[in-house]
Design a protein around this motif. Structure first.
Motif, PDB file in Angstrom:
ATOM      1  N   ALA A  31       0.836  -1.207   0.000  1.00 47.21           N
ATOM      2  CA  ALA A  31       0.000   0.000   0.000  1.00 47.21           C
ATOM      3  C   ALA A  31       0.871   1.257   0.000  1.00 47.21           C
ATOM      4  N   LYS A  32       1.949   1.235   0.764  1.00 43.63           N
ATOM      5  CA  LYS A  32       2.829   2.409   0.790  1.00 43.63           C
ATOM      6  C   LYS A  32       3.534   2.600  -0.551  1.00 43.63           C
ATOM      7  N   GLU A  33       3.949   1.500  -1.181  1.00 45.74           N
ATOM      8  CA  GLU A  33       4.554   1.598  -2.516  1.00 45.74           C
ATOM      9  C   GLU A  33       3.585   2.263  -3.494  1.00 45.74           C
ATOM     10  N   ILE A  34       2.315   1.864  -3.411  1.00 42.07           N
ATOM     11  CA  ILE A  34       1.295   2.454  -4.281  1.00 42.07           C
ATOM     12  C   ILE A  34       1.138   3.937  -3.982  1.00 42.07           C
ATOM     13  N   ALA A  35       1.067   4.286  -2.696  1.00 35.79           N
ATOM     14  CA  ALA A  35       0.898   5.690  -2.309  1.00 35.79           C
ATOM     15  C   ALA A  35       2.055   6.544  -2.827  1.00 35.79           C
ATOM     16  N   ILE A  36       3.281   6.017  -2.711  1.00 32.91           N
ATOM     17  CA  ILE A  36       4.449   6.775  -3.175  1.00 32.91           C
ATOM     18  C   ILE A  36       4.398   6.965  -4.686  1.00 32.91           C
ATOM     19  N   SER A  40       2.411  11.643  -7.062  1.00 31.01           N
ATOM     20  CA  SER A  40       2.954  12.724  -7.890  1.00 31.01           C
ATOM     21  C   SER A  40       2.380  12.647  -9.294  1.00 31.01           C
ATOM     22  N   ASP A  41       2.041  13.814  -9.849  1.00 27.22           N
ATOM     23  CA  ASP A  41       1.543  13.859 -11.224  1.00 27.22           C
ATOM     24  C   ASP A  41       2.648  13.571 -12.238  1.00 27.22           C
ATOM     25  N   ALA A  42       3.884  13.604 -11.792  1.00 25.88           N
ATOM     26  CA  ALA A  42       4.992  13.292 -12.692  1.00 25.88           C
ATOM     27  C   ALA A  42       5.075  11.809 -13.004  1.00 25.88           C
ATOM     28  N   SER A  43       4.588  10.965 -12.076  1.00 26.20           N
ATOM     29  CA  SER A  43       4.701   9.514 -12.262  1.00 26.20           C
ATOM     30  C   SER A  43       3.358   8.822 -12.431  1.00 26.20           C
ATOM     31  N   ALA A  44       2.246   9.568 -12.337  1.00 28.71           N
ATOM     32  CA  ALA A  44       0.919   8.952 -12.425  1.00 28.71           C
ATOM     33  C   ALA A  44      -0.089   9.975 -12.933  1.00 28.71           C
ATOM     34  N   ASN A  45      -1.264   9.477 -13.281  1.00 29.63           N
ATOM     35  CA  ASN A  45      -2.356  10.358 -13.706  1.00 29.63           C
ATOM     36  C   ASN A  45      -3.678   9.782 -13.205  1.00 29.63           C
ATOM     37  N   ALA A  46      -4.769  10.457 -13.531  1.00 26.53           N
ATOM     38  CA  ALA A  46      -6.080  10.050 -13.020  1.00 26.53           C
ATOM     39  C   ALA A  46      -6.430   8.625 -13.442  1.00 26.53           C
ATOM     40  N   ASP A  47      -6.130   8.268 -14.684  1.00 28.89           N
ATOM     41  CA  ASP A  47      -6.465   6.924 -15.175  1.00 28.89           C
ATOM     42  C   ASP A  47      -5.668   5.848 -14.448  1.00 28.89           C
ATOM     43  N   SER A  48      -4.382   6.100 -14.252  1.00 30.32           N
ATOM     44  CA  SER A  48      -3.556   5.101 -13.569  1.00 30.32           C
ATOM     45  C   SER A  48      -4.007   4.933 -12.124  1.00 30.32           C
ATOM     46  N   GLY A 178      -8.682   8.296  -2.162  1.00 30.75           N
ATOM     47  CA  GLY A 178      -7.786   9.293  -2.750  1.00 30.75           C
ATOM     48  C   GLY A 178      -7.413   8.949  -4.183  1.00 30.75           C
ATOM     49  N   LEU A 179      -7.207   7.663  -4.450  1.00 33.87           N
ATOM     50  CA  LEU A 179      -6.887   7.237  -5.817  1.00 33.87           C
ATOM     51  C   LEU A 179      -8.082   7.416  -6.744  1.00 33.87           C
ATOM     52  N   LEU A 180      -9.266   7.037  -6.276  1.00 32.32           N
ATOM     53  CA  LEU A 180     -10.460   7.139  -7.110  1.00 32.32           C
ATOM     54  C   LEU A 180     -10.807   8.580  -7.433  1.00 32.32           C
ATOM     55  N   THR A 181     -10.554   9.485  -6.491  1.00 36.16           N
ATOM     56  CA  THR A 181     -10.905  10.898  -6.686  1.00 36.16           C
ATOM     57  C   THR A 181      -9.740  11.721  -7.243  1.00 36.16           C
ATOM     58  N   ASN A 182      -8.622  11.042  -7.530  1.00 38.73           N
ATOM     59  CA  ASN A 182      -7.437  11.714  -8.081  1.00 38.73           C
ATOM     60  C   ASN A 182      -6.943  12.827  -7.158  1.00 38.73           C
ATOM     61  N   THR A 184      -4.217  13.900  -4.913  1.00 44.50           N
ATOM     62  CA  THR A 184      -2.822  13.606  -4.551  1.00 44.50           C
ATOM     63  C   THR A 184      -2.496  14.019  -3.120  1.00 44.50           C
ATOM     64  N   VAL A 185      -3.172  15.049  -2.603  1.00 45.22           N
ATOM     65  CA  VAL A 185      -2.927  15.477  -1.223  1.00 45.22           C
ATOM     66  C   VAL A 185      -3.356  14.381  -0.253  1.00 45.22           C
ATOM     67  N   SER A 186      -4.532  13.813  -0.468  1.00 44.51           N
ATOM     68  CA  SER A 186      -5.009  12.721   0.399  1.00 44.51           C
ATOM     69  C   SER A 186      -4.098  11.508   0.300  1.00 44.51           C
ATOM     70  N   ILE A 187      -3.627  11.224  -0.899  1.00 44.66           N
ATOM     71  CA  ILE A 187      -2.730  10.076  -1.082  1.00 44.66           C
ATOM     72  C   ILE A 187      -1.447  10.286  -0.287  1.00 44.66           C
ATOM     73  N   ARG A 188      -0.883  11.494  -0.386  1.00 46.72           N
ATOM     74  CA  ARG A 188       0.343  11.778   0.363  1.00 46.72           C
ATOM     75  C   ARG A 188       0.104  11.728   1.867  1.00 46.72           C
ATOM     76  N   ASP A 189      -1.078  12.179   2.309  1.00 47.15           N
ATOM     77  CA  ASP A 189      -1.388  12.188   3.745  1.00 47.15           C
ATOM     78  C   ASP A 189      -1.409  10.784   4.344  1.00 47.15           C
ATOM     79  N   THR A 190      -1.708   9.786   3.525  1.00 48.74           N
ATOM     80  CA  THR A 190      -1.782   8.422   4.071  1.00 48.74           C
ATOM     81  C   THR A 190      -0.394   7.817   4.302  1.00 48.74           C
ATOM     82  N   MET A 191       0.630   8.336   3.659  1.00 44.58           N
ATOM     83  CA  MET A 191       1.925   7.647   3.667  1.00 44.58           C
ATOM     84  C   MET A 191       2.524   7.524   5.064  1.00 44.58           C
ATOM     85  N   GLU A 192       2.484   8.600   5.832  1.00 42.97           N
ATOM     86  CA  GLU A 192       3.056   8.558   7.182  1.00 42.97           C
ATOM     87  C   GLU A 192       2.274   7.601   8.079  1.00 42.97           C
TER      88      GLU A 192
END
Length: 215
Positions: A31-36, A40-48, A178-182, A184-192
């Motif tokens: 799950a953390k690998e996915i969150a990382i 970032s929009d540099a490595s992912a987008n809404a579809d991914s 966070g992934l479904l709604t695209n 990125t702030v929520s996704i980053r918040d989960t990492m810690e």
């Protein structure tokens, strides 16, 4: 002979607990690998992110399965309530905080379980809060005496409030949303918080290993 039977039963239960904790570690490491990778929009987008959200949903189902893992007819993480599923699909705990002692030598007892509250809920000081010895100096000077700070026990050590409780179920679901709604702030918040669950799992595996060695 009875002590030997008790010891073998305790070891078997603890070995199964360790296997479940190892599986939990792998779930949250992934799950953390996915969150990382998706933060970032540099490595992912809404579809991914929508595509990866399906994998997180599968991880969540695996988490529920781990939480309701059994040894024979007995659930590992229900505390004293070993005959009923301790967790609902939405992550509500129906067990208790009981640790079941078993006598492995005369007057020597070893707990053969770890309650689910210790595994799937991680308590920690809120980020940015002052340490356990902190006292509000303004209030102290105004009142002319020392205010007593409520304390709780964390990892065997008394500390000052406030604490926050991190739910393994909630954080995994928050990552999925966070992934479904695209978002990125929520996704980053989960990492810690995912990190906190991972670290707690490592600590608990050490505790289990210590109990087995003691037996």
């Amino acid at each position: 002979a009875q002590f030997e039977n008790n010891a073998n039963m305790a070891k078997n239960r603890l070995f199964m607990t360790d296997a479940a904790l190892n599986e939990l570690y792998e779930v949250f490491s992934r799950a953390k690998e996915i969150a990382i990778s998706q933060s970032s929009d540099a490595s992912a987008n809404a579809d991914s992110r929508i595509g990866v959200a399906q994998e997180v949903s599968a991880l969540y189902k695996q988490l529920v399965s781990i939480a309701n893992r059994r040894s024979g007819q007995h659930y590992l993480f229900g505390g004293f309530k070993t005959l009923n599923e301790p967790y609902t699909p939405d992550g509500r705990f129906k067990g208790d905080a009981g640790e079941i002692p078993i006598e492995v030598q005369k007057d020597v007892y070893v707990p053969l379980n770890i309650p689910g509250g210790q595994v799937f809920e991680v308590k920690r000081l809120r980020p940015g809060e002052r340490g356990p010895a902190s006292v509000d100096q303004t209030n102290q000077s105004e009142l002319g005496n020392k205010k007593e700070i409520p304390t709780v026990e964390l990892a065997g050590e008394k500390i000052g409030k406030p604490l926050e409780t991190i739910s393994a179920f909630h954080e995994l679901d928050a990552l999925r949303v966070g992934l479904l709604t695209n978002d990125t702030v929520s996704i980053r918040d989960t990492m810690e918080r995912l990190d906190s669950v991972i670290n707690n799992t490592i600590v608990l595996r050490t505790k289990v290993s210590s109990r087995v060695s003691g037996i």
